[in-house]
Motif scaffolding. Structure first.
Motif, PDB file in Angstrom:
ATOM      1  N   ILE A 127      -0.240   0.740  14.998  1.00 60.04           N
ATOM      2  CA  ILE A 127       0.122  -0.487  14.289  1.00 60.04           C
ATOM      3  C   ILE A 127       1.424  -0.290  13.516  1.00 60.04           C
ATOM      4  CG2 ILE A 127      -0.595  -1.953  12.348  1.00 60.04           C
ATOM      5  CD1 ILE A 127      -3.532  -1.402  13.428  1.00 60.04           C
ATOM      6  N   TRP A 128       1.491   0.821  12.826  1.00 64.56           N
ATOM      7  CA  TRP A 128       2.673   1.098  12.007  1.00 64.56           C
ATOM      8  C   TRP A 128       3.920   1.251  12.872  1.00 64.56           C
ATOM      9  CZ3 TRP A 128       5.782   5.556  11.500  1.00 64.56           C
ATOM     10  CH2 TRP A 128       6.657   5.532  10.404  1.00 64.56           C
ATOM     11  N   PHE A 141       6.016  -8.426  16.081  1.00 61.72           N
ATOM     12  CA  PHE A 141       4.960  -7.677  15.401  1.00 61.72           C
ATOM     13  C   PHE A 141       5.545  -7.089  14.133  1.00 61.72           C
ATOM     14  CE2 PHE A 141       2.029  -4.440  14.274  1.00 61.72           C
ATOM     15  CZ  PHE A 141       0.822  -4.689  14.915  1.00 61.72           C
ATOM     16  N   SER A 142       5.187  -7.664  13.014  1.00 59.70           N
ATOM     17  CA  SER A 142       5.653  -7.027  11.783  1.00 59.70           C
ATOM     18  C   SER A 142       4.651  -7.274  10.659  1.00 59.70           C
ATOM     19  CB  SER A 142       7.066  -7.505  11.451  1.00 59.70           C
ATOM     20  OG  SER A 142       7.071  -8.464  10.474  1.00 59.70           O
ATOM     21  N   ILE A 143       4.227  -6.185  10.049  1.00 54.12           N
ATOM     22  CA  ILE A 143       3.270  -6.310   8.960  1.00 54.12           C
ATOM     23  C   ILE A 143       4.021  -6.358   7.633  1.00 54.12           C
ATOM     24  CG2 ILE A 143       1.211  -5.381  10.075  1.00 54.12           C
ATOM     25  CD1 ILE A 143       1.802  -2.675   9.154  1.00 54.12           C
ATOM     26  N   GLU A 144       3.364  -6.875   6.624  1.00 49.72           N
ATOM     27  CA  GLU A 144       4.010  -7.008   5.315  1.00 49.72           C
ATOM     28  C   GLU A 144       4.500  -5.647   4.835  1.00 49.72           C
ATOM     29  OE1 GLU A 144       1.978  -9.531   2.222  1.00 49.72           O
ATOM     30  OE2 GLU A 144       0.554  -9.618   3.898  1.00 49.72           O
ATOM     31  N   SER A 145       5.639  -5.653   4.184  1.00 49.52           N
ATOM     32  CA  SER A 145       6.275  -4.367   3.889  1.00 49.52           C
ATOM     33  C   SER A 145       5.444  -3.471   2.970  1.00 49.52           C
ATOM     34  CB  SER A 145       7.680  -4.568   3.338  1.00 49.52           C
ATOM     35  OG  SER A 145       7.657  -5.518   2.317  1.00 49.52           O
ATOM     36  N   HIS A 146       4.699  -4.037   2.024  1.00 50.95           N
ATOM     37  CA  HIS A 146       3.922  -3.147   1.150  1.00 50.95           C
ATOM     38  C   HIS A 146       2.753  -2.510   1.917  1.00 50.95           C
ATOM     39  CE1 HIS A 146       1.467  -6.791   0.626  1.00 50.95           C
ATOM     40  NE2 HIS A 146       0.485  -5.986   0.271  1.00 50.95           N
ATOM     41  N   ILE A 147       2.225  -3.210   2.919  1.00 54.10           N
ATOM     42  CA  ILE A 147       1.142  -2.623   3.729  1.00 54.10           C
ATOM     43  C   ILE A 147       1.728  -1.593   4.701  1.00 54.10           C
ATOM     44  CG2 ILE A 147      -0.710  -3.128   5.389  1.00 54.10           C
ATOM     45  CD1 ILE A 147      -0.977  -5.872   4.019  1.00 54.10           C
ATOM     46  N   GLU A 148       2.894  -1.916   5.234  1.00 58.28           N
ATOM     47  CA  GLU A 148       3.590  -0.963   6.099  1.00 58.28           C
ATOM     48  C   GLU A 148       3.829   0.351   5.352  1.00 58.28           C
ATOM     49  OE1 GLU A 148       6.893  -2.506   8.806  1.00 58.28           O
ATOM     50  OE2 GLU A 148       7.980  -1.067   7.560  1.00 58.28           O
TER      51      GLU A 148
END
Ligand SMILES: [Zn+2]
Length: 266
Positions: A127-128, A141-148
């Motif tokens: 995922i990362w 595909f991009s997750i929120e930066s604080h979760i990343e």
């Protein structure tokens, strides 16, 4: 002095070493192998978020995103899981113990002898990597930066250079990022599509021929079935075995979701 810092790029994972590695995979090779089987000429289908199907000749590789040390640490984890996934594909020859259970007409495979935190390490690493990738294939595909960043720290703190250290360390891992993961595998051999995309608010999917991985960062956006069949901390890791019918449905749903969901502008 500041110029020099800009030219030399640091590794995305450890952030401290020089990203000297070439040809890094975002999705490990063993997970993509079957994408290109049985097709003549060799290609697979990639579906973009607008539902546009394009031929995919090979899974893209990226240069200068990792240092050699991090690449090695990721490789150790991948080698382990390539064996696990081979076993899951053909349980008769498995060395580890798995338990097949039927819940509401759904087959669920419990991976009893594998530390759940290893699964989290591996699936979070997929995922990362999809999220940090600059390749067009992972553009949606991009997750929120604080979760990343939370996942990066988790990976960086827990990946190991040696196989034996990885296994030993995995028993002691705490503070696994607490999100919803659901891993689905088709029961029989299929030929599918490849895609990685944001499937809705706080919802993400990675789709290869052999597996579909769903990831939710907010409980309210996780469908009930994915919560029921998905994974929670400190439990044996579960893999959903999708029948042909349900896999086909899922296939269509993946395409449909992509057509329906327009990512809100940030
Ligand atoms: Zn590194």
């Amino acid at each position: 002095m500041t110029n020099k810092k800009e030219i030399i790029q640091n590794c995305n994972l450890c952030k401290t070493r020089i990203a000297d590695k070439l040809n890094s995979h975002i999705i490990p090779k063993f997970m993509c192998k079957r994408l290109f089987e049985d097709a003549n000429p060799r290609h697979s289908i990639q579906v973009s978020k607008d539902g546009i199907r394009t031929k995919l000749q090979d899974i893209p590789k990226e240069n200068h995103i990792f240092c050699s040390w991090c690449e090695k640490r990721l490789e150790k984890l991948e080698t382990y899981f390539s064996k696990v996934f081979t076993e899951v594909n053909s349980l008769q020859n498995a060395r580890r113990k798995y338990k097949l259970e039927n819940i509401q007409n759904q087959e669920i495979l419990h991976c009893e002898e594998i530390s759940p935190s290893l699964f989290y390490l591996f699936l979070y690493s997929l995922i990362w990597r999809c999220s940090i990738s600059k390749d067009l294939l992972y553009d949606t595909f991009s997750i929120e930066s604080h979760i990343e960043e939370e996942i990066r720290v988790f990976l960086n703190n827990n990946l190991q250079e040696l196989h034996s250290d990885l296994l030993e360390h995995s028993k002691k891992i705490e503070n696994v990022p607490n999100y919803y993961l659901c891993l689905i595998k088709p029961k029989y051999k299929t030929r599918g599509i490849f895609s990685a995309y944001n499937s809705g608010p706080n919802s993400y999917a990675i789709y290869t021929v052999d597996y579909a991985l769903f990831f939710y960062t907010n409980e309210k956006d996780c469908p009930i079935a994915h919560k029921l069949f998905g994974n929670s901390m400190n439990e044996t890791f579960k893999i959903v075995i999708g029948s042909d019918e349900s896999w086909k449905k899922l296939n269509n749903l993946v395409v449909q979701n992509m057509l329906d969901y327009k990512k809100p502008l940030a």
